[in-house]
Motif scaffolding. Structure first.
Motif, short mmCIF file in Angstrom:
data_model
loop_
_atom_site.label_atom_id
_atom_site.label_comp_id
_atom_site.label_asym_id
_atom_site.label_seq_id
_atom_site.Cartn_x
_atom_site.Cartn_y
_atom_site.Cartn_z
N ILE A 280 0.86 -1.19 0.00
CA ILE A 280 0.00 0.00 0.00
C ILE A 280 0.89 1.23 0.00
O ILE A 280 1.84 1.30 0.79
N TYR A 282 1.64 5.21 0.57
CA TYR A 282 1.20 6.39 1.32
C TYR A 282 2.04 7.59 0.91
O TYR A 282 3.24 7.46 0.66
N GLN A 298 -4.64 -5.78 8.58
CA GLN A 298 -4.92 -4.42 8.14
C GLN A 298 -3.88 -3.47 8.72
O GLN A 298 -3.37 -3.70 9.82
N GLU A 301 -2.93 2.93 10.86
CA GLU A 301 -2.25 4.14 10.45
C GLU A 301 -1.67 4.91 11.63
O GLU A 301 -0.66 5.59 11.49
N GLU A 314 -1.22 9.96 3.99
CA GLU A 314 -2.44 9.80 3.20
C GLU A 314 -2.23 8.69 2.20
O GLU A 314 -1.17 8.58 1.58
N ILE A 315 -3.26 7.88 2.02
CA ILE A 315 -3.22 6.84 1.00
C ILE A 315 -2.98 7.51 -0.35
O ILE A 315 -3.61 8.51 -0.66
N ASN A 318 -4.75 6.51 -7.00
CA ASN A 318 -4.44 5.57 -8.09
C ASN A 318 -3.58 6.20 -9.18
O ASN A 318 -2.67 5.56 -9.70
N PRO A 329 -2.69 0.14 -8.83
CA PRO A 329 -2.70 -0.61 -7.57
C PRO A 329 -3.33 -1.99 -7.80
O PRO A 329 -4.23 -2.11 -8.60
#
Length: 565
Positions: A280, A282, A298, A301, A314-315, A318, A329
């Motif tokens: 993932i 960030y 999971q 954060e 922050e994520i 895309n 992703p």
RNA sequence: CGGGAUGUAGCGCAGCCUGGUAAGCGCGCCUGCCCCGGGAGCAGGAGGUCGUGGGUUCAAAUCCCACCAUCCCGACCA
């Protein structure tokens, strides 16, 4: 109380709005009535329970010398502006103006008011420590009220505040308060856990929550049955389950058309989610990072922020990922991403031969291994535990449970006394800030928590200390109505809180209502009386029956209610 | 605030697709009879702006639009 004259109505069906069993039962038993989202009336029966809980609280608080008072519900804004919370509290704080245009708020909590009060009243260390509390309505304009009185906007709360000379004194008061809470919740018939918690917008450092275990609860906690370690999920430490050591296999590319999510990939490749490595991205103030965690876990954060010592997290979108990595992703992975900081969760380090994205469309890599195929920049605990993960202290398997937050303890320190400039003179004649603690119990929420833990298919089963009535006298037909009235009078005269079901209804209806409402003892005047000259006492929880002579009823009931407590 | 759903009698629901027959059922409530040990029976009765506003139509609970309210999941949260 004669039931025919009591504001009392039961129903076989509950409103479709209710999801939780406690909410359904509260509506069916006629304890509460809703007027708007998160806004409830407590009907006489429900209110009696609130009053009982309040008196248990008062009794226990009294033991540590806490003093009850009542603070204003409507609070002037200037104190909130001083503490900074007028701006920071968010929309939960209802603000409005009076006719003169002055700003006010509906009290969601009372730190500002009580600190100001004590500031004005206390100026010497000789009067400390001081613990004050109230039981009062609070208003918080919650985004989403839910579960009836579990999360209401208007609710009843006991809030206590302690003022001490120093940290040591605060810790001693805090520990006493913790003991008080344990006794209050036990007397309310609750099965609960004490967990470490975050302080949130209230502020301060040390904080613990009391969580009543309930499958419908909003809060998740981990519990280690072996050593007793408990914590909120977001605070919980854990060690991932040790995988058997496998031989490291050679990395291999496979085609995985349109398989992006952990679920899709695991189905396509016939592997478990825990065999997949999630990547993932960030965005932080230190640049783009890739966070690696095993597919079944999971990312937490909050932990990640602390580990990285960053403010912004922050994520990544895309588009950004596509631009930077060259693939959307779902197909990203750590192999070959050396130019980014790779943050690996412990779970990744404990697993071998994982499946990861190949950074190429519709392609994944098999048998990816940390250390061999990529080098993490930072390794740490950045996930939420799952049932089966290991306790950090005793290495036993832990369980994730749900619960309802029923109490919260905070060591506030000087947060409010500093912002409101609340000081006293110490032994040396110098000004010191009050060292504060605050301690809350969701009184109306307790109703729901107690019912969650104390009910069966028939209805509520009130614990003896907080039951609205101890007994209900049920004549099964007109023939025994008069005798029932005598018994009712007798019980009342002897201090047993009693209902008399004088309604012209069939016996079955009365039994079912009594069970739904959860009265601990049914005193049944019927066939047994007519044939054997005996009155039956039937318990709600165990459904045990004993037959007693009429003239012995009040004495026996007194014994039974004493034993129950 | 994102996703999903629901609003018809105090409560639970049907009717809506295919506009008109029709405001209907069960529980509860009122009256009377009859019953009375685990949610009885018969007869009669009261109770509705079909969430709100607008539109389409000769005609709207029903079709269209907007809004409001409520619930669930998520985010959020002493």
């Amino acid at each position: 109380m004669r039931l025919s004259q009591y504001l009392f109505s039961t129903s076989k069906e509950s409103s479709k709005e209710a999801e939780y069993s406690s909410h359904k039962l509260m509506l069916r038993a006629g304890l509460i009535k809703k007027f708007a989202a998160g806004i409830y009336s407590y009907l006489p029966l429900g209110y009696r329970v609130l009053a009982k809980i309040s008196s248990v609280i008062e009794d226990e608080m009294d033991h540590i010398g806490a003093q009850r008072l009542l603070l204003p519900f409507l609070q002037p804004a200037h104190l909130w502006k001083k503490s900074g919370r007028w701006r920071n509290y968010g929309k939960e704080l209802v603000r409005f103006q009076d006719r003169k245009g002055a700003d006010f708020a509906l009290g969601p909590t009372h730190e500002e008011i009580i600190t100001q009060l004590v500031k004005e009243e206390i100026s010497s260390y000789k009067r400390l420590p001081l613990t004050l509390y109230q039981i009062q309505t609070k208003f918080r304009d919650e985004l989403r009220p839910r579960g009836g009185v579990i999360r209401a906007r208007e609710f009843l709360m006991k809030d206590a505040y302690s003022f001490c000379r120093n940290k040591e004194e605060l810790i001693s008061v805090y520990q006493k308060m913790k003991g008080v809470y344990e006794r209050i919740f036990s007397r309310c018939g609750l099965n609960y856990k004490v967990v470490e918690a975050d302080t949130g917008p209230i502020g301060g450092k040390v904080s613990e929550e009391f969580i009543a275990l309930a499958s419908s609860g909003e809060d998740k906690i981990v519990v280690c049955k072996h050593c007793g370690y408990t914590a909120k999920l977001e605070k919980a430490e854990y060690e991932p389950l040790e995988e058997a050591q496998n031989e490291l296999k050679a990395m291999k590319e496979v085609s995985t058309p349109n398989a992006r999510t952990v679920q899709e990939v695991s189905q396509f490749l016939h592997c478990r989610p825990r065999d997949i490595l999630k990547t993932i991205f960030y965005q932080t103030e230190k640049g783009l990072i890739a966070v690696l965690i095993r597919g079944d876990h999971q990312i937490n954060e909050a932990k990640l922020k602390t580990l990285l010592k960053v403010k912004k997290l922050e994520i990544a979108g895309n588009n950004l990922i596509k631009e930077e990595i060259g693939v959307e992703p779902g197909f990203t992975g750590p192999v070959g991403l050396d130019k980014y900081r790779l943050i690996a969760d412990n779970t990744v380090m404990r697993s071998q031969n994982l499946v990861a994205g190949a950074n190429r469309k519709d392609t994944h890599l098999l048998n990816v291994n940390a250390g061999r195929d990529f080098q993490p920049t930072i390794i740490g605990d950045i996930g939420f535990p799952l049932s089966g993960d290991m306790c950090p202290f005793c290495k036993s398997r832990m369980e994730v449970r749900r619960g309802i937050e029923i109490g919260h303890l905070f060591q506030l320190g000087e947060v409010y006394s500093r912002s409101l400039k609340a000081t006293f003179l110490n032994e040396k004649g110098e000004e010191d800030y009050f060292v504060m603690g605050c301690y809350g119990i969701g009184v109306s929420r307790l109703l729901a928590a107690i019912i969650e833990q104390n009910h069966d298919s028939q209805g509520v089963i009130w614990p003896p200390e907080i039951t609205p009535f101890q007994a209900i006298v049920i004549p099964t037909s007109e023939k025994t109505l008069k005798v029932a009235e005598d018994i009712y009078q007798d019980l009342k005269d002897h201090g047993v809180e009693t209902l008399w079901d004088d309604r012209d209804l069939s016996a079955g209806v009365k039994f079912n209502d009594a069970d739904l409402v959860g009265i601990p003892f049914k005193v049944i005047v019927g066939d047994t009386f007519l044939k054997e000259d005996r009155i039956e006492i039937k318990t709600r929880r165990e459904a045990k029956i004993e037959k007693v002579r009429k003239n012995m009823i009040s004495q026996r009931m007194k014994e039974l209610t004493q034993d129950a407590k």
